[in-house]
Motif scaffolding. Structure first.
Motif, PDB file in Angstrom:
ATOM      1  N   ALA A 193      -2.627  53.761  31.268  1.00 17.16           N
ATOM      2  CA  ALA A 193      -1.915  53.351  29.905  1.00 17.16           C
ATOM      3  C   ALA A 193      -1.263  51.977  30.186  1.00 17.16           C
ATOM      4  CB  ALA A 193      -0.937  54.423  29.542  1.00 17.16           C
ATOM      5  N   THR A 194      -0.284  51.862  31.267  1.00 14.47           N
ATOM      6  CA  THR A 194       0.170  50.297  31.468  1.00 14.47           C
ATOM      7  C   THR A 194      -0.670  49.318  31.547  1.00 14.47           C
ATOM      8  OG1 THR A 194       2.049  51.527  32.378  1.00 14.47           O
ATOM      9  CG2 THR A 194       1.766  49.015  32.965  1.00 14.47           C
ATOM     10  N   SER A 195      -1.940  49.594  31.972  1.00 11.09           N
ATOM     11  CA  SER A 195      -3.015  48.585  32.062  1.00 11.09           C
ATOM     12  C   SER A 195      -3.493  48.232  30.757  1.00 11.09           C
ATOM     13  CB  SER A 195      -4.104  48.916  33.173  1.00 11.09           C
ATOM     14  OG  SER A 195      -4.948  49.840  32.592  1.00 11.09           O
ATOM     15  N   LEU A 196      -3.487  49.165  29.669  1.00 12.17           N
ATOM     16  CA  LEU A 196      -3.786  48.884  28.334  1.00 12.17           C
ATOM     17  C   LEU A 196      -3.140  48.166  27.649  1.00 12.17           C
ATOM     18  CD1 LEU A 196      -5.026  52.412  27.552  1.00 12.17           C
ATOM     19  CD2 LEU A 196      -6.466  50.393  27.819  1.00 12.17           C
ATOM     20  N   VAL A 197      -1.453  48.231  27.993  1.00 10.70           N
ATOM     21  CA  VAL A 197      -0.434  47.396  27.209  1.00 10.70           C
ATOM     22  C   VAL A 197      -0.421  45.776  27.844  1.00 10.70           C
ATOM     23  CG1 VAL A 197       1.993  47.151  27.005  1.00 10.70           C
ATOM     24  CG2 VAL A 197       0.846  49.132  26.768  1.00 10.70           C
ATOM     25  N   PHE A 198      -0.658  45.788  29.395  1.00  8.01           N
ATOM     26  CA  PHE A 198      -0.474  44.672  29.964  1.00  8.01           C
ATOM     27  C   PHE A 198      -2.019  44.361  30.846  1.00  8.01           C
ATOM     28  CE2 PHE A 198       3.810  46.596  30.110  1.00  8.01           C
ATOM     29  CZ  PHE A 198       4.200  45.398  29.527  1.00  8.01           C
ATOM     30  N   PRO A 199      -3.072  43.891  29.875  1.00 10.23           N
ATOM     31  CA  PRO A 199      -4.304  43.733  30.515  1.00 10.23           C
ATOM     32  C   PRO A 199      -4.364  43.025  31.918  1.00 10.23           C
ATOM     33  CG  PRO A 199      -4.227  43.299  28.260  1.00 10.23           C
ATOM     34  CD  PRO A 199      -2.674  43.457  28.687  1.00 10.23           C
ATOM     35  N   PRO A 200      -5.397  42.988  32.540  1.00  8.88           N
ATOM     36  CA  PRO A 200      -6.775  43.789  32.364  1.00  8.88           C
ATOM     37  C   PRO A 200      -6.487  45.090  32.402  1.00  8.88           C
ATOM     38  CG  PRO A 200      -7.020  42.679  34.351  1.00  8.88           C
ATOM     39  CD  PRO A 200      -5.367  42.170  33.890  1.00  8.88           C
ATOM     40  N   SER A 201      -7.223  45.772  31.748  1.00  6.34           N
ATOM     41  CA  SER A 201      -6.962  47.370  31.904  1.00  6.34           C
ATOM     42  C   SER A 201      -7.754  47.891  33.424  1.00  6.34           C
ATOM     43  CB  SER A 201      -8.258  48.173  31.035  1.00  6.34           C
ATOM     44  OG  SER A 201      -9.531  47.743  31.235  1.00  6.34           O
TER      45      SER A 201
ATOM     46  N   ARG B 255     -12.411  50.739  26.362  1.00  7.66           N
ATOM     47  CA  ARG B 255     -12.537  52.186  25.910  1.00  7.66           C
ATOM     48  C   ARG B 255     -12.504  53.281  26.993  1.00  7.66           C
ATOM     49  NH1 ARG B 255     -11.389  54.131  21.460  1.00  7.66           N
ATOM     50  NH2 ARG B 255     -12.183  52.156  20.289  1.00  7.66           N
ATOM     51  N   VAL B 256     -13.238  52.704  28.150  1.00  6.91           N
ATOM     52  CA  VAL B 256     -13.339  53.829  29.243  1.00  6.91           C
ATOM     53  C   VAL B 256     -12.033  54.169  29.656  1.00  6.91           C
ATOM     54  CG1 VAL B 256     -14.201  54.078  31.460  1.00  6.91           C
ATOM     55  CG2 VAL B 256     -15.652  53.191  29.537  1.00  6.91           C
ATOM     56  N   THR B 257     -10.998  52.919  30.050  1.00  3.00           N
ATOM     57  CA  THR B 257      -9.449  53.223  30.332  1.00  3.00           C
ATOM     58  C   THR B 257      -8.768  54.186  29.309  1.00  3.00           C
ATOM     59  OG1 THR B 257      -9.630  50.936  31.343  1.00  3.00           O
ATOM     60  CG2 THR B 257      -7.376  52.075  30.936  1.00  3.00           C
ATOM     61  N   GLN B 258      -9.173  53.886  28.108  1.00  2.10           N
ATOM     62  CA  GLN B 258      -8.678  54.851  27.174  1.00  2.10           C
ATOM     63  C   GLN B 258      -8.920  56.262  27.307  1.00  2.10           C
ATOM     64  OE1 GLN B 258      -9.755  52.784  23.682  1.00  2.10           O
ATOM     65  NE2 GLN B 258      -7.966  51.464  23.534  1.00  2.10           N
ATOM     66  N   VAL B 259     -10.365  56.616  27.550  1.00  2.00           N
ATOM     67  CA  VAL B 259     -10.670  57.720  27.788  1.00  2.00           C
ATOM     68  C   VAL B 259     -10.326  58.485  28.993  1.00  2.00           C
ATOM     69  CG1 VAL B 259     -12.968  59.114  28.484  1.00  2.00           C
ATOM     70  CG2 VAL B 259     -13.118  57.492  26.566  1.00  2.00           C
ATOM     71  N   TRP B 260     -10.119  57.749  30.101  1.00  3.72           N
ATOM     72  CA  TRP B 260      -9.399  58.281  31.213  1.00  3.72           C
ATOM     73  C   TRP B 260      -8.069  58.646  30.875  1.00  3.72           C
ATOM     74  CZ3 TRP B 260     -11.126  60.397  35.365  1.00  3.72           C
ATOM     75  CH2 TRP B 260     -12.202  60.086  35.878  1.00  3.72           C
ATOM     76  N   CYS B 261      -7.401  57.860  30.152  1.00  3.21           N
ATOM     77  CA  CYS B 261      -5.883  58.280  29.575  1.00  3.21           C
ATOM     78  C   CYS B 261      -6.014  59.633  29.044  1.00  3.21           C
ATOM     79  CB  CYS B 261      -5.279  57.088  28.771  1.00  3.21           C
ATOM     80  SG  CYS B 261      -4.847  55.570  29.586  1.00  3.21           S
ATOM     81  N   GLY B 262      -6.955  59.743  28.155  1.00  6.96           N
ATOM     82  CA  GLY B 262      -7.133  61.077  27.445  1.00  6.96           C
ATOM     83  C   GLY B 262      -7.362  62.203  28.354  1.00  6.96           C
ATOM     84  N   PHE B 263      -8.104  62.090  29.478  1.00  5.52           N
ATOM     85  CA  PHE B 263      -8.336  63.037  30.464  1.00  5.52           C
ATOM     86  C   PHE B 263      -7.246  63.197  31.270  1.00  5.52           C
ATOM     87  CE2 PHE B 263      -9.356  63.918  34.653  1.00  5.52           C
ATOM     88  CZ  PHE B 263      -9.948  65.162  34.589  1.00  5.52           C
ATOM     89  N   PHE B 264      -6.459  62.150  31.634  1.00  4.45           N
ATOM     90  CA  PHE B 264      -5.090  62.472  32.370  1.00  4.45           C
ATOM     91  C   PHE B 264      -4.243  63.317  31.652  1.00  4.45           C
ATOM     92  CE2 PHE B 264      -6.311  58.665  34.898  1.00  4.45           C
ATOM     93  CZ  PHE B 264      -6.896  59.247  35.898  1.00  4.45           C
TER      94      PHE B 264
END
Length: 170
Positions: free
Chosen positions: A78-86, A109-118
């Motif tokens: 999630a932090t990598s989504l706020v402070f790119p790169p993901s 988008r894949v990083t977001q999916v992994w966030c949902g998974f976690f």
């Protein structure tokens, strides 16, 4: 990976305070091996859980470790989504340093999916620790969760192949 199964096996054989040594050692090894701040925080969390297991001689803190790891991974991604790169973009750039803008968007988008998974996996890890039997906890955290991770990896790989093929033909 074997932590839940080892803990489950050992719970009937050793007091939780002795199993806490395993948890503390795992946290310490991870912190020393990576030396990254996030894993130092995770090691501190593991140490706190180990301390609680030792002081109260209870297994619950030991069973909370998978939920802690999911929370740490969620924080990293999630932090990598706020402070790119993901997080996934960083991994993708190892194989493809000149990732095109469409690839950057896809990895985000894949990083977001992994966030949902976690979130999902961490919530189930917490539920199994708090309200389910030791056997159900070990089954979910020692087997099913890893199967779900494998399904997510495999499913994402299939989607990625489709996306790449679409960009080659488009």
């Amino acid at each position: 990976m074997a932590y839940p199964l080892v803990v489950y096996w050992a719970m009937g054989r050793f007091e939780p305070r002795w199993l806490a040594l395993l948890l503390f050692a795992l946290g310490l090894l991870r912190a020393v091996a990576t030396r990254q701040p996030v894993w130092l925080v995770a090691a501190a969390g593991a140490a706190l859980l180990a301390l609680l297991a030792t002081v109260f001689n209870e297994a619950l803190p030991l069973k909370l470790y998978p939920a802690l790891i999911n929370a740490v991974m969620l924080a990293v991604f999630a932090t990598s989504l706020v402070f790119p790169p993901s997080a996934i973009e960083r991994i993708a750039r190892i194989a493809e340093p000149d990732l095109p803008p469409a690839g950057v968007a896809y990895t985000r988008r894949v990083t977001q999916v992994w966030c949902g998974f976690f979130v999902f996996n961490g919530a189930l890890a917490l539920v199994t620790a708090l309200w389910m039997s030791d056997r159900a906890w070990a089954l979910y955290n020692g087997l099913i969760a890893y199967g779900l991770i494998g399904l997510l990896f495999g499913g994402e790989w299939l989607v990625r192949q489709h996306v790449k093929a679409g960009h080659r033909h488009g």
